[in-house]
Design a protein around this motif. Sequence first.
Motif, mmCIF file in Angstrom:
data_model
loop_
_atom_site.group_PDB
_atom_site.id
_atom_site.type_symbol
_atom_site.label_atom_id
_atom_site.label_comp_id
_atom_site.label_asym_id
_atom_site.label_seq_id
_atom_site.Cartn_x
_atom_site.Cartn_y
_atom_site.Cartn_z
ATOM 1 N N VAL A 12 1.418 -1.111 10.053
ATOM 2 C CA VAL A 12 1.671 -1.450 8.645
ATOM 3 C C VAL A 12 0.529 -1.011 7.737
ATOM 4 C CG1 VAL A 12 3.190 -3.380 9.230
ATOM 5 C CG2 VAL A 12 0.776 -3.826 8.750
ATOM 6 N N PHE A 13 -0.645 -0.713 8.301
ATOM 7 C CA PHE A 13 -1.808 -0.272 7.530
ATOM 8 C C PHE A 13 -1.924 1.246 7.463
ATOM 9 C CE2 PHE A 13 -2.751 -4.509 8.968
ATOM 10 C CZ PHE A 13 -3.334 -5.099 7.865
ATOM 11 N N ASP A 14 -1.144 1.952 8.259
ATOM 12 C CA ASP A 14 -1.246 3.408 8.359
ATOM 13 C C ASP A 14 -0.329 4.070 7.335
ATOM 14 O OD1 ASP A 14 -1.612 6.027 9.074
ATOM 15 O OD2 ASP A 14 -0.717 5.823 11.068
ATOM 16 N N ALA A 15 -0.820 4.149 6.096
ATOM 17 C CA ALA A 15 -0.009 4.706 5.007
ATOM 18 C C ALA A 15 0.418 6.141 5.287
ATOM 19 C CB ALA A 15 -0.777 4.624 3.687
ATOM 20 N N ASP A 16 -0.401 6.891 6.042
ATOM 21 C CA ASP A 16 -0.091 8.296 6.305
ATOM 22 C C ASP A 16 1.109 8.499 7.220
ATOM 23 O OD1 ASP A 16 -2.086 9.380 4.692
ATOM 24 O OD2 ASP A 16 -3.572 9.273 6.299
ATOM 25 N N HIS A 17 1.525 7.487 7.950
ATOM 26 C CA HIS A 17 2.623 7.695 8.895
ATOM 27 C C HIS A 17 4.000 7.499 8.268
ATOM 28 C CE1 HIS A 17 3.733 3.448 9.554
ATOM 29 N NE2 HIS A 17 4.681 3.885 10.367
ATOM 30 N N PHE A 18 4.095 6.800 7.144
ATOM 31 C CA PHE A 18 5.408 6.453 6.593
ATOM 32 C C PHE A 18 6.269 7.669 6.252
ATOM 33 C CE2 PHE A 18 3.196 2.419 5.941
ATOM 34 C CZ PHE A 18 4.173 1.507 6.312
ATOM 35 N N ALA A 19 5.699 8.674 5.580
ATOM 36 C CA ALA A 19 6.499 9.844 5.191
ATOM 37 C C ALA A 19 6.894 10.694 6.397
ATOM 38 C CB ALA A 19 5.755 10.669 4.145
ATOM 39 N N PRO A 20 5.954 11.155 7.246
ATOM 40 C CA PRO A 20 6.378 12.041 8.337
ATOM 41 C C PRO A 20 7.162 11.346 9.448
ATOM 42 C CG PRO A 20 4.011 11.649 8.472
ATOM 43 C CD PRO A 20 4.493 11.037 7.184
ATOM 44 N N VAL A 21 6.862 10.086 9.745
ATOM 45 C CA VAL A 21 7.537 9.408 10.856
ATOM 46 C C VAL A 21 8.847 8.766 10.411
ATOM 47 C CG1 VAL A 21 7.338 7.573 12.603
ATOM 48 C CG2 VAL A 21 5.359 9.028 12.088
ATOM 49 N N HIS A 22 8.865 8.149 9.224
ATOM 50 C CA HIS A 22 10.043 7.407 8.771
ATOM 51 C C HIS A 22 10.824 8.100 7.660
ATOM 52 C CE1 HIS A 22 8.746 4.250 11.375
ATOM 53 N NE2 HIS A 22 7.631 4.051 10.709
ATOM 54 N N GLY A 23 10.385 9.303 7.251
ATOM 55 C CA GLY A 23 11.155 10.084 6.294
ATOM 56 C C GLY A 23 11.066 9.618 4.850
ATOM 57 N N LEU A 24 10.033 8.862 4.489
ATOM 58 C CA LEU A 24 9.876 8.470 3.095
ATOM 59 C C LEU A 24 9.504 9.687 2.262
ATOM 60 C CD1 LEU A 24 9.884 5.677 4.401
ATOM 61 C CD2 LEU A 24 8.116 5.010 2.790
ATOM 62 N N GLY A 25 9.849 9.641 0.996
ATOM 63 C CA GLY A 25 9.605 10.772 0.114
ATOM 64 C C GLY A 25 8.139 11.045 -0.186
ATOM 65 N N ARG A 26 7.305 10.029 -0.079
ATOM 66 C CA ARG A 26 5.881 10.214 -0.353
ATOM 67 C C ARG A 26 5.070 9.161 0.403
ATOM 68 N NH1 ARG A 26 3.856 6.194 -3.524
ATOM 69 N NH2 ARG A 26 5.309 5.107 -4.865
ATOM 70 N N ARG A 27 3.767 9.422 0.475
ATOM 71 C CA ARG A 27 2.838 8.455 1.072
ATOM 72 C C ARG A 27 2.802 7.239 0.151
ATOM 73 N NH1 ARG A 27 -2.672 6.782 0.889
ATOM 74 N NH2 ARG A 27 -3.650 6.738 2.959
ATOM 75 N N ALA A 135 13.266 2.305 13.034
ATOM 76 C CA ALA A 135 11.850 2.466 12.693
ATOM 77 C C ALA A 135 10.961 2.282 13.922
ATOM 78 C CB ALA A 135 11.457 1.476 11.601
ATOM 79 N N PHE A 136 11.251 1.284 14.755
ATOM 80 C CA PHE A 136 10.447 1.073 15.957
ATOM 81 C C PHE A 136 10.648 2.200 16.973
ATOM 82 C CE2 PHE A 136 9.760 -3.112 14.258
ATOM 83 C CZ PHE A 136 8.450 -3.355 14.636
ATOM 84 N N GLU A 137 11.852 2.716 17.066
ATOM 85 C CA GLU A 137 12.082 3.856 17.968
ATOM 86 C C GLU A 137 11.304 5.085 17.487
ATOM 87 O OE1 GLU A 137 16.354 4.064 17.965
ATOM 88 O OE2 GLU A 137 16.543 2.486 19.486
ATOM 89 N N GLN A 138 11.255 5.296 16.173
ATOM 90 C CA GLN A 138 10.483 6.419 15.622
ATOM 91 C C GLN A 138 8.993 6.237 15.918
ATOM 92 O OE1 GLN A 138 11.857 5.875 11.615
ATOM 93 N NE2 GLN A 138 13.410 7.496 11.780
ATOM 94 N N ASP A 139 8.489 5.029 15.724
ATOM 95 C CA ASP A 139 7.078 4.739 16.008
ATOM 96 C C ASP A 139 6.771 4.878 17.493
ATOM 97 O OD1 ASP A 139 6.313 4.148 13.355
ATOM 98 O OD2 ASP A 139 7.030 2.084 13.557
ATOM 99 N N ALA A 140 7.683 4.451 18.356
ATOM 100 C CA ALA A 140 7.451 4.495 19.807
ATOM 101 C C ALA A 140 7.206 5.914 20.294
ATOM 102 C CB ALA A 140 8.629 3.871 20.556
ATOM 103 N N LEU A 141 7.858 6.902 19.675
ATOM 104 C CA LEU A 141 7.613 8.294 20.062
ATOM 105 C C LEU A 141 6.148 8.669 19.873
ATOM 106 C CD1 LEU A 141 10.760 10.075 18.574
ATOM 107 C CD2 LEU A 141 10.234 9.659 20.979
#
Length: 180
Positions: A12-27, A135-141
């Motif tokens: 939850v603290f890793d702002a850099d992972h949200f866009a590439p791992v979860h497909g958000l439009g921006r950090r 989301a957890f499956e994406q993170d698990a990779l």
Amino acid sequence: MKVPAEYVIENVFDADHFAPVHGLGRRPRLSVRPAEGGVLCVEGDLDMVRPNRWQAGEPGDDPARAHFRALVFSPNLVATELGSPDEPNVVITAATPAGDGACVVRVTVAVPARRASGSPTVREVASLVGGSRTAFEQDALIWEHLDTTVVPRYTEGDELVRAYRSYCRRFGGPDERRPA
């Protein structure tokens, strides 16, 4: 999961992972602060595509902004609020160490029983559960291929992760060896 428990909560603290791992439009722009009772809070807004029934608007519209607030109670427990700040959905994540650098992750989803728009539908709850699972499956990779023996080299954008790691040191254990 084949990752130490604190990495699950660190997510939850890793702002850099949200866009590439979860497909958000921006950090996301997130901030961290101590909260009441020794809790660590990270919050901000996530720009999300609207495939979910629990978000305002319709699927296919412009990106939706969801308020994000995570209350971290320990290196093993976080309650993450998503959606409207007044009536958030809550995803509670517990990561229990299981030995050999692995952990057991348990996720609970909670929704307000009543909202201004009425009670949540089964479809909305199922969408939130399905989105959490995805989301957890994406993170698990990522987690299952993470080399946790490497000493982190934090950069300018890692201030949130550094704050979390500093918080973890209050609890003792493996993080006492990690740099702040």
